[in-house]
Motif scaffolding. Structure first.
Motif, PDB file in Angstrom:
ATOM      1  N   PRO A  56      -5.026  -3.016  -2.841  1.00  0.00           N
ATOM      2  CA  PRO A  56      -3.892  -2.468  -1.901  1.00  0.00           C
ATOM      3  C   PRO A  56      -4.419  -2.926  -0.331  1.00  0.00           C
ATOM      4  O   PRO A  56      -5.892  -3.029  -0.279  1.00  0.00           O
ATOM      5  CB  PRO A  56      -5.278  -1.000  -2.382  1.00  0.00           C
ATOM      6  N   ALA A  71      -7.937   0.342  -8.167  1.00  0.00           N
ATOM      7  CA  ALA A  71      -6.264   0.253  -8.028  1.00  0.00           C
ATOM      8  C   ALA A  71      -6.253  -1.130  -8.221  1.00  0.00           C
ATOM      9  O   ALA A  71      -6.498  -1.662  -6.934  1.00  0.00           O
ATOM     10  CB  ALA A  71      -6.380   0.944  -7.619  1.00  0.00           C
ATOM     11  N   ASP A 124       1.031   0.323 -12.103  1.00  0.00           N
ATOM     12  CA  ASP A 124      -0.503   0.418 -11.868  1.00  0.00           C
ATOM     13  C   ASP A 124      -1.713   0.302 -13.037  1.00  0.00           C
ATOM     14  O   ASP A 124      -1.321  -0.079 -13.717  1.00  0.00           O
ATOM     15  CB  ASP A 124      -0.609   1.665 -11.831  1.00  0.00           C
ATOM     16  N   ARG A 162       3.089   5.532  -5.892  1.00  0.00           N
ATOM     17  CA  ARG A 162       2.130   5.565  -7.684  1.00  0.00           C
ATOM     18  C   ARG A 162       1.047   6.486  -8.103  1.00  0.00           C
ATOM     19  O   ARG A 162       1.410   6.829  -8.928  1.00  0.00           O
ATOM     20  CB  ARG A 162       2.608   4.174  -7.884  1.00  0.00           C
ATOM     21  N   HIS A 163       0.257   6.694  -7.784  1.00  0.00           N
ATOM     22  CA  HIS A 163      -0.490   7.213  -7.820  1.00  0.00           C
ATOM     23  C   HIS A 163      -0.365   9.294  -7.615  1.00  0.00           C
ATOM     24  O   HIS A 163      -1.303   9.668  -8.316  1.00  0.00           O
ATOM     25  CB  HIS A 163      -2.254   7.243  -6.836  1.00  0.00           C
ATOM     26  N   GLU A 197      -6.670   5.236  -4.698  1.00  0.00           N
ATOM     27  CA  GLU A 197      -7.075   4.234  -5.105  1.00  0.00           C
ATOM     28  C   GLU A 197      -8.448   3.664  -4.868  1.00  0.00           C
ATOM     29  O   GLU A 197      -9.119   2.705  -5.721  1.00  0.00           O
ATOM     30  CB  GLU A 197      -5.762   3.590  -4.095  1.00  0.00           C
ATOM     31  N   SER A 200       0.627  -1.420  -0.398  1.00  0.00           N
ATOM     32  CA  SER A 200      -0.448   0.333   0.028  1.00  0.00           C
ATOM     33  C   SER A 200       1.038   1.237   0.013  1.00  0.00           C
ATOM     34  O   SER A 200       0.580   2.612  -0.772  1.00  0.00           O
ATOM     35  CB  SER A 200      -1.053  -0.179   1.053  1.00  0.00           C
ATOM     36  N   PHE A 246       5.996  -1.028  -8.660  1.00  0.00           N
ATOM     37  CA  PHE A 246       4.509  -0.849  -9.081  1.00  0.00           C
ATOM     38  C   PHE A 246       4.332  -0.972 -10.497  1.00  0.00           C
ATOM     39  O   PHE A 246       4.964   0.411 -11.145  1.00  0.00           O
ATOM     40  CB  PHE A 246       3.576  -0.573  -8.214  1.00  0.00           C
ATOM     41  N   TYR A 250      -1.799  -3.894  -9.288  1.00  0.00           N
ATOM     42  CA  TYR A 250      -1.036  -3.226  -8.939  1.00  0.00           C
ATOM     43  C   TYR A 250       0.192  -4.797  -9.626  1.00  0.00           C
ATOM     44  O   TYR A 250      -0.544  -6.070  -9.437  1.00  0.00           O
ATOM     45  CB  TYR A 250       0.452  -2.818  -7.700  1.00  0.00           C
ATOM     46  N   TRP A 281       3.765   1.597  -1.725  1.00  0.00           N
ATOM     47  CA  TRP A 281       4.544   1.318  -3.256  1.00  0.00           C
ATOM     48  C   TRP A 281       2.846   2.141  -4.249  1.00  0.00           C
ATOM     49  O   TRP A 281       3.377   3.021  -4.711  1.00  0.00           O
ATOM     50  CB  TRP A 281       4.470   0.009  -4.189  1.00  0.00           C
ATOM     51  N   GLY A 282       1.735   1.670  -3.451  1.00  0.00           N
ATOM     52  CA  GLY A 282       0.809   1.979  -4.647  1.00  0.00           C
ATOM     53  C   GLY A 282      -0.365   3.079  -4.179  1.00  0.00           C
ATOM     54  O   GLY A 282      -0.173   4.051  -4.932  1.00  0.00           O
ATOM     55  N   HIS A 329      -1.006  -6.963  -6.207  1.00  0.00           N
ATOM     56  CA  HIS A 329      -1.232  -6.913  -5.514  1.00  0.00           C
ATOM     57  C   HIS A 329      -2.277  -5.852  -5.477  1.00  0.00           C
ATOM     58  O   HIS A 329      -3.092  -5.111  -6.299  1.00  0.00           O
ATOM     59  CB  HIS A 329       0.079  -5.645  -5.259  1.00  0.00           C
TER      60      HIS A 329
END
Length: 319
Positions: free
Chosen positions: A204, A217, A145, A135-136, A212, A129, A143, A219, A131-132, A202
């Motif tokens: 979230p 979202a 997305d 990323r956004h 997300e 979470s 990752f 990944y 990294w996620g 992955h």
């Protein structure tokens, strides 16, 4: 690339890996209408079964939109290693496992320190979470997305087109770009023995950000030094059947924008923060002031709620 003109997915997910689909080439499927893309999307969505726990699709289906069909499915970090697959792969392999891990930790440490004002913990390094969420907002990490929605993917495939509308341009992303791409990835099911842990998927976790949540979202991560893009990895593994690239003509963008707007898929709903609100306002400005009906004709005329040619109304007249 291997191209079909009709859908090759049966409704039974256990039969998706069928002999009609090549194992070492990614299928490209060009659609002639937006409705055709919606039809193929609904076939896969209706074919999915869901596990009782958390209603997770089994197997999971990932969607990703890209405004340039020539771009490979490569994470931002790996893309920064070079201009093509060969140079990126050489750079990644030169790092080795230890240096690769240190690089990831350094990026994550800087992000956590700046975003949350605290030190990196062992849990952060293992928590997708972190990294996620980063990323956004543009964090260069390992990752790639995706989204669980084909319609959200279509929205992001049209990102360059939306930017043109916001500026009053109303033109294709570039003179050379005639299509946008939406990718569909069939993940590993819970009982799939071919899952060796290299292609990590992955969801979230608890620290779900508003973006997300709004974008559904998902990944992927390639946990190997021998691959930097998803197409090459799946082709070499003989699992290219998992990936389909839908090619959507940019000429269909006005109709697509209209449909997405009716679905409430817009900047202010997918990006529920000041950046998204500003983008939505810019788009409204562009639609109101550019007189786009002179460029795109009936499609955007209907989208804007304007009278068609020959009807009375206060909107701009088509030339």
């Amino acid at each position: 690339m291997f191209r079909f003109t009709t859908s090759l997915f049966p409704l039974d997910p256990t039969e998706w890996n069928n002999e009609a689909r090549p194992l070492d080439r990614v299928v490209e499927q060009e659609v002639s209408t937006i409705e055709e893309f919606f039809y193929h999307s609904s076939l896969v969505l209706s074919a999915q079964t869901y596990l009782e726990k958390d209603a997770i699709a089994d197997p999971p289906v990932f969607w990703r939109g890209q405004s340039d069909p020539s771009w490979t499915l490569c994470s931002p970090l790996e893309r920064s290693f070079g201009v093509d697959t060969a140079s990126r792969l050489k750079r990644k392999q030169s790092l080795g496992k230890d240096d690769w891990t240190r690089l990831l930790l350094r990026i994550l440490q800087d992000y956590v320190a700046d975003a949350e004002g605290r030190a990196l913990t062992a849990e952060d390094a293992l928590d997708p979470s972190v990294w996620g969420a980063g990323r956004h907002f543009g964090l260069n990490g390992p990752f790639l997305d995706w989204t669980g929605s084909p319609f959200v993917a279509l929205f992001f495939a049209l990102s360059a087109y939306y930017r043109g509308l916001s500026k009053g341009a109303g033109v294709a992303p570039s003179d050379e770009t005639t299509h946008v791409a939406v990718f569909r990835l069939i993940g590993y099911s819970s009982h799939d023995k071919s899952d060796d842990g290299t292609l990590r998927t992955h969801l979230p976790r608890a620290k779900l950000s508003p973006r997300e949540r709004a974008q559904a979202a998902l990944y992927t991560e390639l946990n190997t030094p021998d691959a930097v893009d998803l197409e090459s990895y799946l082709c070499e593994k003989g699992e290219a059947w998992r990936l389909t690239k839908f090619l959507i003509p940019i000429s269909l963008a006005p109709v697509a924008v209209r449909y997405l707007n009716l679905m409430n898929i817009r900047h202010d709903t997918l990006l529920p923060d000041p950046e998204g609100f500003a983008a939505a306002a810019n788009l409204e400005y562009g639609l109101r002031t550019a007189q786009l009906v002179q460029i795109h004709g009936r499609g955007l005329r209907v989208f804007q709620g304007l009278p068609e040619d020959g009807e009375e109304g206060h909107g701009p007249k088509a030339s």
